[in-house]
Design an enzyme around this catalytic site. Structure first.
Site, PDB file in Angstrom:
ATOM      1  N   ARG A 253      11.465   3.837   2.807  1.00 59.84           N
ATOM      2  CA  ARG A 253      11.207   2.871   3.846  1.00 59.84           C
ATOM      3  C   ARG A 253      12.504   2.099   4.264  1.00 59.84           C
ATOM      4  O   ARG A 253      13.014   1.412   3.396  1.00 59.84           O
ATOM      5  CB  ARG A 253      10.039   1.858   3.656  1.00 59.84           C
ATOM      6  CG  ARG A 253       9.910   0.496   4.236  1.00 59.84           C
ATOM      7  CD  ARG A 253       8.578  -0.133   4.167  1.00 59.84           C
ATOM      8  NE  ARG A 253       7.354   0.657   4.665  1.00 59.84           N
ATOM      9  CZ  ARG A 253       6.222   0.257   4.522  1.00 59.84           C
ATOM     10  NH1 ARG A 253       5.939  -1.177   4.356  1.00 59.84           N
ATOM     11  NH2 ARG A 253       4.982   0.954   5.040  1.00 59.84           N
TER      12      ARG A 253
ATOM     13  N   LYS B 191      26.285  -4.031  -2.573  1.00 61.49           N
ATOM     14  CA  LYS B 191      27.465  -4.102  -2.631  1.00 61.49           C
ATOM     15  C   LYS B 191      28.118  -3.475  -1.213  1.00 61.49           C
ATOM     16  O   LYS B 191      29.306  -3.294  -1.380  1.00 61.49           O
ATOM     17  CB  LYS B 191      28.009  -3.084  -3.858  1.00 61.49           C
ATOM     18  CG  LYS B 191      27.480  -3.701  -5.135  1.00 61.49           C
ATOM     19  CD  LYS B 191      27.957  -2.906  -6.217  1.00 61.49           C
ATOM     20  CE  LYS B 191      27.260  -2.874  -7.453  1.00 61.49           C
ATOM     21  NZ  LYS B 191      27.630  -1.670  -8.627  1.00 61.49           N
TER      22      LYS B 191
ATOM     23  N   HIS C  55       5.614   5.677  11.258  1.00 59.56           N
ATOM     24  CA  HIS C  55       5.006   5.698  10.034  1.00 59.56           C
ATOM     25  C   HIS C  55       4.076   6.886   9.915  1.00 59.56           C
ATOM     26  O   HIS C  55       3.050   6.644   9.816  1.00 59.56           O
ATOM     27  CB  HIS C  55       4.281   4.193   9.936  1.00 59.56           C
ATOM     28  CG  HIS C  55       3.756   3.860   8.632  1.00 59.56           C
ATOM     29  ND1 HIS C  55       4.078   4.813   7.428  1.00 59.56           N
ATOM     30  CD2 HIS C  55       3.675   2.626   8.048  1.00 59.56           C
ATOM     31  CE1 HIS C  55       3.646   3.945   6.500  1.00 59.56           C
ATOM     32  NE2 HIS C  55       3.522   2.759   6.740  1.00 59.56           N
TER      33      HIS C  55
ATOM     34  N   ARG D 233       0.838  -1.278  -0.006  1.00 62.39           N
ATOM     35  CA  ARG D 233      -0.014  -0.173  -0.018  1.00 62.39           C
ATOM     36  C   ARG D 233       0.704   1.373   0.049  1.00 62.39           C
ATOM     37  O   ARG D 233       0.777   2.395  -0.731  1.00 62.39           O
ATOM     38  CB  ARG D 233      -0.824   0.063   1.103  1.00 62.39           C
ATOM     39  CG  ARG D 233      -2.328  -0.637   1.164  1.00 62.39           C
ATOM     40  CD  ARG D 233      -2.730  -1.159   2.501  1.00 62.39           C
ATOM     41  NE  ARG D 233      -1.955  -2.303   2.738  1.00 62.39           N
ATOM     42  CZ  ARG D 233      -1.773  -3.565   2.563  1.00 62.39           C
ATOM     43  NH1 ARG D 233      -2.858  -3.632   1.844  1.00 62.39           N
ATOM     44  NH2 ARG D 233      -1.091  -4.242   2.778  1.00 62.39           N
ATOM     45  N   THR D 234       1.767   1.250   1.043  1.00 61.65           N
ATOM     46  CA  THR D 234       2.518   2.622   0.995  1.00 61.65           C
ATOM     47  C   THR D 234       3.356   3.057  -0.314  1.00 61.65           C
ATOM     48  O   THR D 234       3.086   4.067  -0.810  1.00 61.65           O
ATOM     49  CB  THR D 234       3.355   2.307   2.329  1.00 61.65           C
ATOM     50  OG1 THR D 234       2.685   2.087   3.462  1.00 61.65           O
ATOM     51  CG2 THR D 234       3.968   3.662   2.581  1.00 61.65           C
TER      52      THR D 234
END
Ligand code: NCD
Length: 314
Positions: A112, A91, A140, A62-63
């Site tokens: 995120r 890396k 959040h 969703r986000t």
């Protein structure tokens, strides 16, 4: 023609709800409301020529997708990754280096990350606004803004409501941000309903100590008082010991039976994804607000992108 409200939105990054004043929240909600009414063509010119980076170091549906929808609706271009395995992190590149480089390409960075504090660190090295789309078990904030928008749409107000937060209050970042945001409103009562092991962290309780809150282990003990029941999943991936997860999984299952005694006007919210804590038998009932909540992610994220579009930090 619909005018986008002028606001005093004061933030240069959206890292934590604890950085917001009530008027910052109201600015986002008012602009979001306007975004829902703007004609498509008008909206698609608001971020024309801008680039937004979408960096997801942790899974999301969703986000990420509502952000990317919002970015495209506003006419901006999007760059980024949905899986850090395909980036130079693989890396061994540090987060600060990745962010410094991307801030040279993009006008806004949505990110995120699985580490608490990652978004704050990023905001310190990025010359462009950082929007925290979730940092580990910490915060959040954009979810909270869409939660508040959803509550306001359903009840016409936020002040004066009694809101129960149920489930994993220890590791759930959505409820940390939401409790902090609600503490900025008037006459709010909060009920924290969780197993003993997953109680709301002390630092959040300390932060909201100006408002009324109580802790419970059983939903039935407080259900009749609630206007909103915000259900959350037990955050399995954040448990260091799988045996600890086994002890609490399945502790709460919200279904028709467990809602006996609820107010007529009760609304059930859930940031989603759900596992087994919220029965699909509620989806067609008057209580269910969670799919509308997920939809509201788009106008709220459009509003945030719009409010941050011209910010330059140095
Ligand atoms: C939440 C999250 O990522 O914290 N999901 C979301 O953004 N809608 C809730 C969760 O994962 O349980």
């Amino acid at each position: 023609m619909e005018e986008i409200p002028k606001t005093n939105f004061s933030l240069k990054d959206v890292v934590s709800i604890s950085d917001f004043k009530r008027e910052d929240i109201e600015a986002v909600l008012n602009v979001a409301e306007c975004m829902e009414k703007l004609p498509k063509e008008r909206k698609s010119s608001l971020l024309k020529g801008k680039i937004v980076a979408s960096l997801f170091f942790e899974p999301s549906t969703r986000t990420r997708l509502s952000f990317e929808t919002a970015i495209q609706n506003l006419g901006a271009g999007v760059i980024g990754f949905a899986d850090a395995k395909v980036s130079s992190v693989k890396k061994g590149e540090t987060l600060s280096d990745t962010i410094r480089v991307v801030s040279g390409y993009a006008d806004i960075i949505v990110m995120r990350h699985y580490i608490e504090g990652a978004a704050r660190l990023a905001s310190e090295v990025s010359s462009k606004p950082i929007i925290n789309a979730g940092d580990g078990a910490n915060q959040h904030p954009t979810q909270t803004l869409l939660d508040l928008y959803t509550i306001k749409k359903a009840f016409g107000k936020i002040d004066g409501l009694t809101i129960g937060l149920l489930g994993d209050l220890k590791y759930g970042r959505t409820v940390h941000s939401l409790a902090q945001a609600l503490s900025l409103f008037d006459k709010i009562k909060l009920a924290f309903i969780s197993p003993e092991e997953l109680k709301m962290p002390e630092h959040i309780k300390e932060h909201i100590k100006g408002i009324k809150y109580e802790e419970f282990t059983e939903l039935a003990a407080v259900l009749p008082e609630l206007d909103v029941l915000y259900v959350t999943r037990i955050q399995r991936e954040r448990f260091a010991d799988p045996a600890e997860y086994e002890k609490v999984r399945g502790k709460y299952i919200v279904n028709k039976e467990s809602l006996k005694g609820a107010k007529e006007c009760l609304k059930i919210m859930h940031p989603l994804p759900r596992v087994n804590e919220l029965s699909p038998e509620l989806d067609q009932t008057k209580y269910a607000l969670y799919f509308e909540q997920a939809r509201n992610g788009v106008p709220v994220r459009e509003a945030l992108l719009y409010l941050l579009k011209d910010v330059r930090k140095w």
